[in-house]
Design an enzyme around this catalytic site. Sequence first.
Site, short mmCIF file in Angstrom:
data_model
loop_
_atom_site.label_atom_id
_atom_site.label_comp_id
_atom_site.label_asym_id
_atom_site.label_seq_id
_atom_site.Cartn_x
_atom_site.Cartn_y
_atom_site.Cartn_z
N ASN A 108 0.83 -1.19 0.00
CA ASN A 108 0.00 0.00 0.00
C ASN A 108 0.87 1.26 0.00
O ASN A 108 2.05 1.22 -0.33
CB ASN A 108 -1.01 -0.01 1.15
N ARG A 109 0.30 2.38 0.43
CA ARG A 109 0.94 3.68 0.22
C ARG A 109 1.58 4.25 1.48
O ARG A 109 1.06 4.07 2.58
CB ARG A 109 -0.08 4.67 -0.34
N HIS A 134 3.48 0.08 -2.69
CA HIS A 134 3.93 -1.32 -2.77
C HIS A 134 5.45 -1.44 -2.86
O HIS A 134 5.99 -2.21 -3.65
CB HIS A 134 3.28 -2.02 -3.96
N HIS A 205 -1.21 -10.00 -3.55
CA HIS A 205 -2.00 -9.12 -4.43
C HIS A 205 -2.68 -9.93 -5.54
O HIS A 205 -2.68 -9.51 -6.70
CB HIS A 205 -1.11 -8.04 -5.02
N TYR A 207 -5.50 -11.09 -7.94
CA TYR A 207 -6.68 -10.47 -8.54
C TYR A 207 -7.70 -11.60 -8.76
O TYR A 207 -7.58 -12.39 -9.70
CB TYR A 207 -6.34 -9.84 -9.88
N ASP A 278 -11.23 1.17 -3.48
CA ASP A 278 -9.79 0.98 -3.35
C ASP A 278 -9.43 1.52 -1.97
O ASP A 278 -8.74 2.53 -1.84
CB ASP A 278 -9.03 1.70 -4.46
N GLN A 315 -7.33 -4.28 2.52
CA GLN A 315 -7.54 -3.38 1.40
C GLN A 315 -8.33 -4.12 0.34
O GLN A 315 -7.93 -5.19 -0.13
CB GLN A 315 -6.19 -2.92 0.82
N GLU A 343 -6.50 -7.68 0.14
CA GLU A 343 -5.12 -7.62 0.64
C GLU A 343 -5.11 -7.39 2.16
O GLU A 343 -5.38 -6.29 2.63
CB GLU A 343 -4.37 -6.48 -0.07
#
Length: 379
Positions: A108-109, A134, A205, A207, A278, A315, A343
């Site tokens: 994440n950020r 990430h 991660h 999908y 998100d 997340q 996540e």
Amino acid sequence: MKKLGLIIGIILFVSCSANRKGAGFISDSGLKQSNFQTVVNGKKVSLYVLKNKNKMEVCLTNFGGRIVSIMVPDKEGKMRDVVLGFDSIQDYIKYPTDFGASIGRYANRINKGQITIDGVKYQLPQNNFGHCLHGGFKGFQYQIYDARQINDQKIEFSYLSKDMEEGFPGSLTCKVTFTLTDDNAIDIQYEATTDKKTVVNMTNHAYFNLDGDPSKSNSDYLLTINADSYTPVDSTFMTTGEILPVKGTDMDFRVPTAIGTRINDTSFVQLKNGHGYDHNWVLNTKGDITRKCASLKSPKTGIVLNVFTNEPGIQVYAGNFLDGTLTGKKGITYKKRASVCLETQKYPDTPNKPNWPSALLKPGEKYFSHCIYKFSVEH
């Protein structure tokens, strides 16, 4: 004659086993191991297969510690591949994505790519709207893990992230262990130690597309999140520092709700800022790995994914930035919202928000994060 038959049987068994494990084997999901065998940055890369007694199959590569395919049965018993990815390692190299990756050093950020530890400020890459996302441009998803397949149902990926790699302090020795259990769960355990104070936040991660048809969107999927609150973001996807209740908002998934029901409601500023979902939810499970923290279901296939974790947050990313420019496995183009990422992790930008669960790791301590993706079917 019986002796000859026995010899032929042994030869056939050995031949089949060699084909299964050799350079030319093809997985149940249709992946060719030979398309994943190469050398990247001086390290060997390959495709590895886990399989349980129910014939569930998980394929992984040590390039980024990635899940490449997951084959699970639907309500009719048909096996479906329920994650996005590529058919070859060359596509993973050519098209930088997070598909199925073991993310690190910090998932994440991180705000403006800056952290401060013991009064020392460290500048990290700013690779996403001015923030570090990430782990930066060369996060763990682009590194080569050392692989050790322990048995048919367990594999261990390990990686040494050197001091100041992507700006992060401390040499971090980390390990990710994937175990495919006989109750159709993928048990993922992350461990790490450091020689200097640093921050760590790892996740997977994947999908997920539970229809097994990435040409379709996720709008009908039923999502449930065991969370009464979430962490809102600004227009750069950075958490504001607030923790707000989900009640009465488009963020309320305490009961099963189709993702497409509210995702385009741009009158709600959080969906406008996130271009859809998100966001990080603050889990009610409080680190209890035995309690389900989230669930995703495809009404079409009946496939259900239940998620368990010891982490405080999850997340949920609804594939808002997939735009049809990537062609994945079996030549299928991945369009907007063709998947959902779940996540498990610390909250975004935790290092800069001291009131949130800490991501700090000190020498002598061991980082441990646990996530279980468990599959089942409902008719």
